[in-house]
Design a protein around this motif. Structure first.
Motif, PDB file in Angstrom:
ATOM      1  N   PHE A   1      76.418 -45.065 -69.925  1.00 59.80           N
ATOM      2  CA  PHE A   1      75.669 -43.830 -70.127  1.00 59.80           C
ATOM      3  C   PHE A   1      75.740 -43.410 -71.600  1.00 59.80           C
ATOM      4  O   PHE A   1      74.720 -43.064 -72.218  1.00 59.80           O
ATOM      5  CB  PHE A   1      76.283 -42.754 -69.221  1.00 59.80           C
ATOM      6  N   ILE A   2      76.936 -43.429 -72.169  1.00 60.28           N
ATOM      7  CA  ILE A   2      77.120 -43.027 -73.571  1.00 60.28           C
ATOM      8  C   ILE A   2      76.369 -43.963 -74.505  1.00 60.28           C
ATOM      9  O   ILE A   2      75.679 -43.518 -75.440  1.00 60.28           O
ATOM     10  CB  ILE A   2      78.625 -42.984 -73.911  1.00 60.28           C
ATOM     11  N   HIS A   3      76.453 -45.259 -74.282  1.00 59.62           N
ATOM     12  CA  HIS A   3      75.748 -46.221 -75.142  1.00 59.62           C
ATOM     13  C   HIS A   3      74.241 -46.028 -75.070  1.00 59.62           C
ATOM     14  O   HIS A   3      73.543 -46.144 -76.091  1.00 59.62           O
ATOM     15  CB  HIS A   3      76.103 -47.651 -74.730  1.00 59.62           C
ATOM     16  N   TYR A   4      73.745 -45.715 -73.877  1.00 54.41           N
ATOM     17  CA  TYR A   4      72.301 -45.522 -73.735  1.00 54.41           C
ATOM     18  C   TYR A   4      71.835 -44.359 -74.598  1.00 54.41           C
ATOM     19  O   TYR A   4      70.855 -44.489 -75.363  1.00 54.41           O
ATOM     20  CB  TYR A   4      71.951 -45.261 -72.275  1.00 54.41           C
ATOM     21  N   TYR A   5      72.507 -43.220 -74.500  1.00 62.89           N
ATOM     22  CA  TYR A   5      72.041 -42.048 -75.243  1.00 62.89           C
ATOM     23  C   TYR A   5      72.352 -42.152 -76.731  1.00 62.89           C
ATOM     24  O   TYR A   5      71.652 -41.545 -77.561  1.00 62.89           O
ATOM     25  CB  TYR A   5      72.603 -40.764 -74.632  1.00 62.89           C
ATOM     26  N   LEU A   6      73.338 -42.936 -77.091  1.00 63.56           N
ATOM     27  CA  LEU A   6      73.567 -43.192 -78.512  1.00 63.56           C
ATOM     28  C   LEU A   6      72.384 -43.933 -79.134  1.00 63.56           C
ATOM     29  O   LEU A   6      71.950 -43.624 -80.237  1.00 63.56           O
ATOM     30  CB  LEU A   6      74.847 -44.018 -78.698  1.00 63.56           C
ATOM     31  N   GLN A   7      71.864 -44.912 -78.412  1.00 65.27           N
ATOM     32  CA  GLN A   7      70.757 -45.699 -78.966  1.00 65.27           C
ATOM     33  C   GLN A   7      69.434 -44.929 -78.946  1.00 65.27           C
ATOM     34  O   GLN A   7      68.550 -45.204 -79.748  1.00 65.27           O
ATOM     35  CB  GLN A   7      70.598 -47.022 -78.231  1.00 65.27           C
ATOM     36  N   LYS A   8      69.293 -43.949 -78.023  1.00 62.73           N
ATOM     37  CA  LYS A   8      68.060 -43.166 -77.985  1.00 62.73           C
ATOM     38  C   LYS A   8      67.992 -42.221 -79.176  1.00 62.73           C
ATOM     39  O   LYS A   8      66.942 -42.070 -79.796  1.00 62.73           O
ATOM     40  CB  LYS A   8      67.980 -42.377 -76.678  1.00 62.73           C
ATOM     41  N   GLY A   9      69.101 -41.542 -79.467  1.00 58.18           N
ATOM     42  CA  GLY A   9      69.226 -40.783 -80.703  1.00 58.18           C
ATOM     43  C   GLY A   9      68.238 -39.652 -80.911  1.00 58.18           C
ATOM     44  O   GLY A   9      67.703 -39.511 -82.011  1.00 58.18           O
ATOM     45  N   ASP A  10      68.003 -38.819 -79.884  1.00 58.26           N
ATOM     46  CA  ASP A  10      67.157 -37.642 -80.065  1.00 58.26           C
ATOM     47  C   ASP A  10      67.923 -36.402 -79.614  1.00 58.26           C
ATOM     48  O   ASP A  10      69.089 -36.495 -79.208  1.00 58.26           O
ATOM     49  CB  ASP A  10      65.835 -37.787 -79.297  1.00 58.26           C
ATOM     50  N   ALA A  11      67.274 -35.232 -79.671  1.00 55.60           N
ATOM     51  CA  ALA A  11      67.969 -33.979 -79.359  1.00 55.60           C
ATOM     52  C   ALA A  11      68.456 -33.950 -77.910  1.00 55.60           C
ATOM     53  O   ALA A  11      69.548 -33.442 -77.625  1.00 55.60           O
ATOM     54  CB  ALA A  11      67.048 -32.794 -79.642  1.00 55.60           C
ATOM     55  N   PHE A  12      67.643 -34.488 -76.988  1.00 55.32           N
ATOM     56  CA  PHE A  12      68.075 -34.498 -75.597  1.00 55.32           C
ATOM     57  C   PHE A  12      69.276 -35.423 -75.418  1.00 55.32           C
ATOM     58  O   PHE A  12      70.206 -35.112 -74.668  1.00 55.32           O
ATOM     59  CB  PHE A  12      66.929 -34.946 -74.696  1.00 55.32           C
ATOM     60  N   SER A  13      69.283 -36.548 -76.118  1.00 59.55           N
ATOM     61  CA  SER A  13      70.420 -37.466 -76.044  1.00 59.55           C
ATOM     62  C   SER A  13      71.693 -36.796 -76.544  1.00 59.55           C
ATOM     63  O   SER A  13      72.765 -36.933 -75.954  1.00 59.55           O
ATOM     64  CB  SER A  13      70.135 -38.725 -76.870  1.00 59.55           C
ATOM     65  N   ALA A  14      71.578 -36.046 -77.641  1.00 62.65           N
ATOM     66  CA  ALA A  14      72.747 -35.334 -78.163  1.00 62.65           C
ATOM     67  C   ALA A  14      73.251 -34.315 -77.144  1.00 62.65           C
ATOM     68  O   ALA A  14      74.468 -34.141 -76.972  1.00 62.65           O
ATOM     69  CB  ALA A  14      72.395 -34.652 -79.481  1.00 62.65           C
ATOM     70  N   ALA A  15      72.316 -33.661 -76.453  1.00 59.41           N
ATOM     71  CA  ALA A  15      72.722 -32.676 -75.444  1.00 59.41           C
ATOM     72  C   ALA A  15      73.419 -33.351 -74.266  1.00 59.41           C
ATOM     73  O   ALA A  15      74.418 -32.835 -73.747  1.00 59.41           O
ATOM     74  CB  ALA A  15      71.500 -31.897 -74.973  1.00 59.41           C
ATOM     75  N   MET A  16      72.907 -34.505 -73.828  1.00 62.10           N
ATOM     76  CA  MET A  16      73.546 -35.209 -72.716  1.00 62.10           C
ATOM     77  C   MET A  16      74.935 -35.702 -73.099  1.00 62.10           C
ATOM     78  O   MET A  16      75.879 -35.642 -72.293  1.00 62.10           O
ATOM     79  CB  MET A  16      72.666 -36.368 -72.255  1.00 62.10           C
TER      80      MET A  16
END
Length: 379
Positions: free
Chosen positions: A64-79
């Motif tokens: 989960f963390i790796h996925y949102y790290l690679q997306k790199g947008d405001a929603f990813s930072a919030a998640m």
């Protein structure tokens, strides 16, 4: 055996399918945490001991963390900010915090609520007079906005403590009012919300997590209340703010307690039923089961006794089974008085028990594993 790489590919695809128009505002802390908790709840249903199934929840949290790290947008930072509170493993919470820092360094906006202190507000509880079910309510305060959670558990000392409902809101009065209105309509068996000691909440809910963890990981998620999957990790995270008191150990009746309980009922029933050997064995079973954690009778205990305990020990044609059917309502009526059950709670209890007895015995052969099967949530 599945590998973590296969699970990584599967979960990256699942997370990719999250529709943009359904993603919450990154500044709405409760909505983001609920979203994050929902994904973690579904990950939990597919995780277990690595040596058995090949993947653990901490490993999936890292996916989960790796996925949102690679997306790199405001929603990813919030998640990822939500994960710093919600990850089950301390290592997952630390990894999520590093992820938020990395995104911030690249210019990705971090939600304004990240890092703020959440403090406990008021705690409440509501439930039934039998001790079968309690709903706990907690309010939490934070600079970005207050919120509240509720958590409902069905208790069974012999069987599973079951999570039957959860809720979240930005207004605890909304949750409390629902239970005030409903419970007041059934005052014979339910009590309206009263304030609770925060020290009650961890011991009151912890066993339910452990019981479901044992049974439902890689199990049948349809047995779970859907909102439990959504709020499981959020409740666990907030419980870390409360006193960390362990639930009491389940206590089996001693020989002296069992003898006293059984002799009391025998004296009550003498002359009313011609007692044979199978009746005395049935009385032993009735008194032992209803003496776990101290003498108590309730609709949930009746269900578990008739539908889980008896099928696990006896063939349906055993004389003891028939004797239990003959003695059960008289036993419960006597025990309700002996255990000081509120008199107004008896009629509903009697109705529920007689409904169970209409189909008893409803098993075709002894099944020792039956006791390991959760009961329906609708009871």
């Amino acid at each position: 055996m599945a590998t973590i790489e296969e699970h990584r590919e599967e979960w990256f695809q699942i997370l990719d399918e999250y529709p943009d128009d359904e993603k919450p505002d990154p500044e709405n802390r409760l909505a983001v945490e609920t979203s994050c908790s929902g994904f973690l709840g579904n990950m939990w249903t597919r995780a277990t001991m690595p040596e058995v199934q090949g993947v653990s929840l901490p490993e999936l949290e890292m996916v989960f963390i790796h996925y949102y790290l690679q997306k790199g947008d405001a929603f990813s930072a919030a998640m990822l900010a939500a994960m710093t509170e919600l990850a089950d493993a301390p290592g997952g919470r630390r990894a999520a915090a590093k992820g938020v820092e990395r995104l911030a360094e690249t210019g990705v906006p971090v939600p304004s609520w990240y890092g703020e202190e959440v403090t406990l507000g008021e705690c409440w509880k509501a439930g039934d007079h039998y001790g079968d079910q309690l709903t706990y309510f907690c309010s939490f305060r934070a600079p970005s906005g207050d919120h509240a959670l509720s958590f409902t558990v069905d208790y069974s000392e012999y069987h599973f403590d079951m999570v039957v409902d959860c809720d979240s809101t930005d207004d605890i009065e909304r949750l409390l009012e629902l239970h005030r209105d409903r419970n007041a309509k059934f005052a014979d068996r339910l009590f309206v919300p009263v304030q609770a000691d925060p020290a009650e909440l961890n011991p009151g809910t912890k066993r339910s997590f452990e019981d479901w963890d044992i049974f439902c990981v890689e199990g049948d998620a349809s047995r779970l209340a859907p909102r439990f999957l959504m709020l499981r990790e959020l409740w666990k995270a907030r419980m870390r703010l409360l006193p960390q008191i362990e639930p009491d150990e389940i206590r089996m009746p001693t020989d002296d307690e069992l003898s006293l309980f059984a002799s009391g009922f025998v004296n009550h029933i003498l002359g009313k039923i011609a007692l044979r050997a199978e009746h005395f064995e049935a009385i032993q079973e009735l008194c032992w089961f209803h003496g776990v954690n101290g003498p108590r009778v309730s609709p949930i205990r009746a269900y578990v006794f008739l539908e889980r305990y008896m099928p696990a020990k006896y063939e349906p044609g055993d004389p003891v089974v028939a004797a239990v059917g003959e003695l059960y309502v008289p036993f419960l009526r006597w025990a309700a008085s002996a255990t000081e059950l509120r008199p107004e709670a008896w009629p509903y209890f009697k109705y529920k028990t007689e409904k169970l007895l209409e189909a008893y015995p409803n098993w075709s052969a002894k099944d020792p594993d039956c006791a390991r099967i959760p009961r329906p949530r609708s009871l």
